[in-house]
Enzyme design. Structure first.
Site, PDB file in Angstrom:
ATOM      1  N   SER A  15      15.776   0.473  -2.680  1.00  0.00           N
ATOM      2  CA  SER A  15      14.707  -0.517  -2.857  1.00  0.00           C
ATOM      3  C   SER A  15      15.319  -1.904  -2.810  1.00  0.00           C
ATOM      4  CB  SER A  15      14.016  -0.316  -4.199  1.00  0.00           C
ATOM      5  OG  SER A  15      13.301  -1.489  -4.517  1.00  0.00           O
TER       6      SER A  15
ATOM      7  N   HIS B 296      13.228   0.869   1.366  1.00  0.00           N
ATOM      8  CA  HIS B 296      12.037   0.865   0.498  1.00  0.00           C
ATOM      9  C   HIS B 296      11.686  -0.585   0.151  1.00  0.00           C
ATOM     10  CE1 HIS B 296       9.277   2.749  -2.406  1.00  0.00           C
ATOM     11  NE2 HIS B 296       9.618   1.788  -3.239  1.00  0.00           N
TER      12      HIS B 296
ATOM     13  N   ASP C 240       9.092  -3.074  -1.794  1.00  0.00           N
ATOM     14  CA  ASP C 240       8.137  -3.102  -2.905  1.00  0.00           C
ATOM     15  C   ASP C 240       7.258  -4.343  -2.859  1.00  0.00           C
ATOM     16  OD1 ASP C 240       8.694  -0.716  -4.497  1.00  0.00           O
ATOM     17  OD2 ASP C 240      10.685  -1.595  -4.753  1.00  0.00           O
TER      18      ASP C 240
ATOM     19  N   MET D 179       4.302  -6.404  -4.588  1.00  0.00           N
ATOM     20  CA  MET D 179       3.590  -6.582  -5.865  1.00  0.00           C
ATOM     21  C   MET D 179       2.746  -7.845  -5.800  1.00  0.00           C
ATOM     22  SD  MET D 179       6.625  -5.646  -8.510  1.00  0.00           S
ATOM     23  CE  MET D 179       7.785  -4.307  -8.184  1.00  0.00           C
TER      24      MET D 179
ATOM     25  N   HIS E  20       5.835   0.165  -0.032  1.00  0.00           N
ATOM     26  CA  HIS E  20       5.172   0.648  -1.247  1.00  0.00           C
ATOM     27  C   HIS E  20       4.264  -0.468  -1.746  1.00  0.00           C
ATOM     28  CE1 HIS E  20       5.826   1.769  -5.798  1.00  0.00           C
ATOM     29  NE2 HIS E  20       4.581   1.892  -5.424  1.00  0.00           N
TER      30      HIS E  20
ATOM     31  N   MET F 192       1.943  -2.102  -4.208  1.00  0.00           N
ATOM     32  CA  MET F 192       1.436  -2.167  -5.581  1.00  0.00           C
ATOM     33  C   MET F 192       0.465  -3.343  -5.601  1.00  0.00           C
ATOM     34  SD  MET F 192       5.090  -1.401  -7.381  1.00  0.00           S
ATOM     35  CE  MET F 192       5.965  -1.800  -5.869  1.00  0.00           C
TER      36      MET F 192
ATOM     37  N   MET G  25       5.913   7.796  -9.323  1.00  0.00           N
ATOM     38  CA  MET G  25       6.603   6.762 -10.085  1.00  0.00           C
ATOM     39  C   MET G  25       7.220   7.400 -11.327  1.00  0.00           C
ATOM     40  SD  MET G  25       6.161   4.087  -8.293  1.00  0.00           S
ATOM     41  CE  MET G  25       7.133   3.064  -9.414  1.00  0.00           C
TER      42      MET G  25
ATOM     43  N   ASP H 156      10.454   7.346  -7.532  1.00  0.00           N
ATOM     44  CA  ASP H 156      10.775   5.917  -7.575  1.00  0.00           C
ATOM     45  C   ASP H 156      10.830   5.426  -9.017  1.00  0.00           C
ATOM     46  OD1 ASP H 156      10.910   3.179  -7.174  1.00  0.00           O
ATOM     47  OD2 ASP H 156       9.026   3.034  -6.067  1.00  0.00           O
TER      48      ASP H 156
HETATM   49  C1  DX5 Z   1       9.120  -0.498  -9.338  1.00  0.00           C
HETATM   50  C2  DX5 Z   1       9.439  -0.335  -7.863  1.00  0.00           C
HETATM   51  C3  DX5 Z   1      10.715   0.371  -7.614  1.00  0.00           C
HETATM   52  C4  DX5 Z   1      11.920  -0.334  -8.146  1.00  0.00           C
HETATM   53  C5  DX5 Z   1      12.917   0.701  -8.530  1.00  0.00           C
HETATM   54  O1  DX5 Z   1       7.815  -0.913  -9.508  1.00  0.00           O
HETATM   55  O2  DX5 Z   1       8.417   0.399  -7.202  1.00  0.00           O
HETATM   56  O3  DX5 Z   1      10.888   0.679  -6.232  1.00  0.00           O
HETATM   57  O4  DX5 Z   1      12.509  -1.231  -7.270  1.00  0.00           O
HETATM   58  O5  DX5 Z   1      13.973   0.045  -9.123  1.00  0.00           O
HETATM   59  P1  DX5 Z   1      15.059   0.832  -9.981  1.00  0.00           P
HETATM   60  O6  DX5 Z   1      15.725   1.799  -9.058  1.00  0.00           O
HETATM   61  O7  DX5 Z   1      15.957  -0.276 -10.415  1.00  0.00           O
HETATM   62  O8  DX5 Z   1      14.336   1.511 -11.095  1.00  0.00           O
HETATM   63 ZN    ZN Z   2       8.785   1.223  -5.100  1.00  0.00          ZN
END
Ligand code: DX5
Ligand code: ZN
Length: 226
Positions: A7, A32, A34, A36, A71, A73, A142, A180
């Site tokens: 990620s 990956h 992310d 948000m 991903h 969110m 998750m 994840d």
């Molecule tokens: C959290 C993200 C993850 C995050 C994981 O909301 O979706 O992808 O980056 O990070 P680690 O591996 O540090 O838990």
């Molecule tokens: Zn993620």
């Protein structure tokens, strides 16, 4: 086959292209990404313009492509899913509780030529899979509450991984089971033993000086599971 999906949430955003190249050279299978929105989750990250900028870096040294695993969110999903498909996403996953018409959104993503998937938070039930498992390429569980990197793996998710593995096996379809959040060298084997085949890791990789060492350690831990 086990896949490792670093990620880039924990990468150095000032040098993102270089970070993507480095982590691919270190052995990443997917990148990956992310997204948000400060609405579905209490954090704000990166959008379609950044996806488009790093897409050319999503390839091996020999030029063969590496999937860009987006991903989402975000809430609502549809408009941003279209924007990320146009930006070069190969896989787009979203949280079914973030969009009203889940079946329609899955179809919308497929219609763009992307693979699609659903993401379940630690406390979100799996019921929706009763009706759409024939339309997903990825199920992402998750193992932390979404929003931040560097959190601790939530242990009851191991049981949920087993349940999803059973559902996938019963479907007879080649669906990736991705997990994840909080995955490290010392717990990746237990996540695999529960039935996962694709492992997101952010801080465990990017907070170390040598990405290839961590990824190699993860792969040797995975070998103990078979
Ligand atoms: C959290 C993200 C993850 C995050 C994981 O909301 O979706 O992808 O980056 O990070 P680690 O591996 O540090 O838990
Ligand atoms: Zn993620």
């Amino acid at each position: 086959m086990h896949l490792i999906a670093p990620s880039i949430l924990s990468a150095d955003f000032a040098r993102l292209g270089e970070e993507v190249t480095d982590v691919i050279n270190a052995g990443a299978d997917w990148i990956h990404f992310d997204v948000m929105d400060n609405h579905y989750v209490p954090n704000l990250t990166i959008g379609p313009a950044i996806a488009e900028s790093i897409k050319p870096y999503c390839k091996h040294a020999d030029g063969s492509p590496i999937p860009l695993d987006v991903h989402l969110m975000v809430q609502p999903v549809d408009r941003l899913a279209l924007a990320f498909a146009a930006a070069g996403a190969d896989i787009i996953t979203f949280h079914p509780d973030a969009e009203t018409h889940v079946d329609r959104t899955l179809q919308l993503i497929r219609d763009q030529g992307c693979q699609c998937g659903l993401v379940f938070n630690p406390a979100t039930p799996l019921d929706v899979l009763d009706w759409v498992i024939d339309k997903v390429d990825v199920i992402l569980l998750m193992s932390v509450n979404p929003g931040f990197g560097g959190q601790t793996f939530i242990e009851p998710v191991l049981e949920k991984i087993k349940q999803v593995r059973n559902r996938i096996d019963a479907s007879g379809r080649a669906i990736r089971l991705e997990v994840d959040g909080g995955i490290k060298v010392d717990n990746i084997a237990s996540v695999a033993a529960a039935g996962a085949d694709t492992f997101v890791a952010g801080s465990a990789i990017f907070n170390q000086p040598d990405y290839s060492t961590v990824i190699a350690q993860m792969r040797s831990a995975l070998e103990t599971v078979g």
